[in-house]
Design a protein around this motif. Structure first.
Motif, mmCIF file in Angstrom:
data_model
loop_
_atom_site.group_PDB
_atom_site.id
_atom_site.type_symbol
_atom_site.label_atom_id
_atom_site.label_comp_id
_atom_site.label_asym_id
_atom_site.label_seq_id
_atom_site.Cartn_x
_atom_site.Cartn_y
_atom_site.Cartn_z
ATOM 1 N N LYS A 188 -15.088 13.235 6.738
ATOM 2 C CA LYS A 188 -15.548 11.879 6.437
ATOM 3 C C LYS A 188 -14.561 10.853 6.974
ATOM 4 C CE LYS A 188 -18.121 13.015 2.200
ATOM 5 N NZ LYS A 188 -17.991 14.474 2.295
ATOM 6 N N ASP A 189 -15.070 9.767 7.519
ATOM 7 C CA ASP A 189 -14.214 8.677 7.985
ATOM 8 C C ASP A 189 -14.361 7.514 7.025
ATOM 9 O OD1 ASP A 189 -12.704 6.808 9.245
ATOM 10 O OD2 ASP A 189 -13.771 6.865 11.160
ATOM 11 N N ARG A 190 -13.387 7.371 6.122
ATOM 12 C CA ARG A 190 -13.393 6.293 5.133
ATOM 13 C C ARG A 190 -12.157 5.424 5.316
ATOM 14 N NH1 ARG A 190 -17.179 7.246 1.303
ATOM 15 N NH2 ARG A 190 -17.171 4.964 1.278
ATOM 16 N N ARG A 191 -11.739 5.244 6.547
ATOM 17 C CA ARG A 191 -10.546 4.451 6.833
ATOM 18 C C ARG A 191 -10.733 3.015 6.346
ATOM 19 N NH1 ARG A 191 -7.551 4.056 12.760
ATOM 20 N NH2 ARG A 191 -5.773 2.782 12.079
ATOM 21 N N ALA A 193 -11.669 1.947 3.571
ATOM 22 C CA ALA A 193 -12.856 1.757 2.731
ATOM 23 C C ALA A 193 -12.499 1.217 1.348
ATOM 24 C CB ALA A 193 -13.606 3.073 2.581
ATOM 25 N N ASP A 194 -13.411 0.419 0.796
ATOM 26 C CA ASP A 194 -13.267 -0.086 -0.568
ATOM 27 C C ASP A 194 -13.858 0.954 -1.506
ATOM 28 O OD1 ASP A 194 -13.265 -1.334 -2.998
ATOM 29 O OD2 ASP A 194 -14.278 -3.166 -2.326
ATOM 30 N N LEU A 195 -12.979 1.760 -2.095
ATOM 31 C CA LEU A 195 -13.395 2.817 -3.013
ATOM 32 C C LEU A 195 -12.794 2.571 -4.392
ATOM 33 C CD1 LEU A 195 -12.933 5.823 -0.559
ATOM 34 C CD2 LEU A 195 -15.099 4.789 -1.278
ATOM 35 N N ILE A 196 -12.578 1.306 -4.704
ATOM 36 C CA ILE A 196 -11.997 0.949 -6.003
ATOM 37 C C ILE A 196 -12.950 1.400 -7.111
ATOM 38 C CG2 ILE A 196 -11.277 -0.953 -7.489
ATOM 39 C CD1 ILE A 196 -10.515 -2.490 -4.947
ATOM 40 N N GLY A 197 -12.419 2.224 -8.008
ATOM 41 C CA GLY A 197 -13.226 2.714 -9.127
ATOM 42 C C GLY A 197 -14.315 3.686 -8.734
ATOM 43 N N LEU A 210 -8.720 8.810 5.192
ATOM 44 C CA LEU A 210 -8.625 7.841 4.095
ATOM 45 C C LEU A 210 -7.470 6.878 4.332
ATOM 46 C CD1 LEU A 210 -9.284 10.345 1.175
ATOM 47 C CD2 LEU A 210 -10.800 8.486 1.859
ATOM 48 N N ARG A 211 -7.114 6.696 5.603
ATOM 49 C CA ARG A 211 -6.002 5.807 5.940
ATOM 50 C C ARG A 211 -6.301 4.389 5.451
ATOM 51 N NH1 ARG A 211 -2.895 7.879 10.386
ATOM 52 N NH2 ARG A 211 -2.485 5.787 11.192
ATOM 53 N N GLY A 212 -5.410 3.859 4.602
ATOM 54 C CA GLY A 212 -5.558 2.492 4.112
ATOM 55 C C GLY A 212 -6.724 2.282 3.164
ATOM 56 N N ALA A 213 -7.335 3.344 2.669
ATOM 57 C CA ALA A 213 -8.468 3.203 1.748
ATOM 58 C C ALA A 213 -7.994 2.679 0.395
ATOM 59 C CB ALA A 213 -9.183 4.534 1.570
ATOM 60 N N ALA A 233 -3.019 4.749 1.818
ATOM 61 C CA ALA A 233 -4.082 4.684 0.813
ATOM 62 C C ALA A 233 -3.509 4.176 -0.513
ATOM 63 C CB ALA A 233 -4.721 6.053 0.615
ATOM 64 N N ASP A 234 -4.246 3.283 -1.163
ATOM 65 C CA ASP A 234 -3.797 2.715 -2.440
ATOM 66 C C ASP A 234 -4.329 3.583 -3.571
ATOM 67 O OD1 ASP A 234 -3.146 1.191 -4.657
ATOM 68 O OD2 ASP A 234 -3.590 -0.714 -3.659
#
Length: 279
Positions: A188-191, A193-197, A210-213, A233-234
């Motif tokens: 998956k490419d979620r570079r 991406a806003d995946l907050i919560g 997930l670079r920088g996700a 990634a945060d």
């Protein structure tokens, strides 16, 4: 200020990438600003010592940082930049005894911290077997980054660290792509991406980009993150109970310290289970 530390010297170089607070003039407690929030109990401008800093450059509440409202301190890592600036760049001259050096010292510290972070990633890239064909390039990047970090204060203040970071990042991305290409499925490419919560419980994220996700407070319970690229990634308050991070790429101790895992969370061999994790 971090609770745990990454491993030591970079491949082929003398730099120690572990924070050694005993050989630093508490630069992170002075040079950096922070704002009253869930991470810090008070406001503090850049260049002003934290109110908890003692005369011996030690933290007066080090064993009570989290309950005292200073969680942000427990997830910060200078990658060894603090002792380098204190003992090498400034030759052991501290900002209290020589206040005239303070401003420049505080300007140099974040520059060297960026360079040491790059050394951390480059060192890990050198261990990625699928990227073996890049080792000459990676070693050259290590040597150049080390050379830049070893410059005098005047040169460091003028350094275009963003430009160097961009060059190194291109190498790291290539190394990551080679390492993740071995995953037996389309990653998956979620570079960025806003995946907050996000609800990612049990998700198959093997080899994901997930670079920088933004994974703040994401539920990654039991997720499979093997070979996932997590650079930048945060992971603040991300739930990692039972997640498998073994073999994940470019994960740092600071990211783990900001997350919430448990005794069943699988970790890369170079990292340590944070003391505040459950189980």
């Amino acid at each position: 200020m971090s609770e745990n530390h990454p491993p030591g010297p970079v491949d082929g170089g003398p730099t120690d990438l572990r924070a050694d607070c005993g050989n630093c003039f508490a630069l992170c407690c002075v040079a950096l600003p922070f704002a009253a929030s869930a991470d810090f109990a008070v406001d503090k401008p850049a260049g002003k010592p934290c109110t908890n800093l003692r005369e011996d450059f030690r933290c007066g509440i080090h064993t009570r940082l989290r309950p005292s409202g200073f969680q942000g301190c427990t997830v910060y890592d200078c990658f060894g930049a603090g002792q380098r600036v204190s003992r090498i760049t400034f030759g052991g001259r501290d900002w209290r005894r020589e206040p005239g050096s303070a401003r420049q010292m505080f300007e140099v510290f974040p520059v060297v911290r960026h360079l040491h972070e790059l050394l951390w990633y480059l060192t890990e890239a050198l261990t990625l077997a699928p990227a073996a064909g890049m080792r000459a390039e990676l070693r050259h990047a290590v040597a150049e980054t080390e050379r830049l970090a070893g410059q005098d204060a005047e040169a460091l203040v003028r350094l275009d660290v963003s430009g160097h970071r961009a060059t190194v990042n291109a190498l790291l991305l290539r190394a990551s792509e080679l390492a993740r290409a071995g995953v037996a499925r389309k990653p998956k490419d979620r570079r960025g991406a806003d995946l907050i919560g996000a609800r990612l419980r049990g998700a198959d994220l093997r080899g994901a980009n997930l670079r920088g996700a933004y994974l703040i407070a994401a539920d990654l319970t039991g997720a499979d993150l093997r070979s996932a690229d997590l650079i930048g990634a945060d992971l603040r308050d991300a739930r990692l109970a039972g997640a498998d991070l073994t073999g994940s790429i470019f994960l740092t101790q600071a990211q783990l310290n900001a997350a919430k895992g448990d005794g069943a969370t699988g970790l890369p061999a170079a990292l340590t289970r944070p003391a505040h994790w459950a189980g």
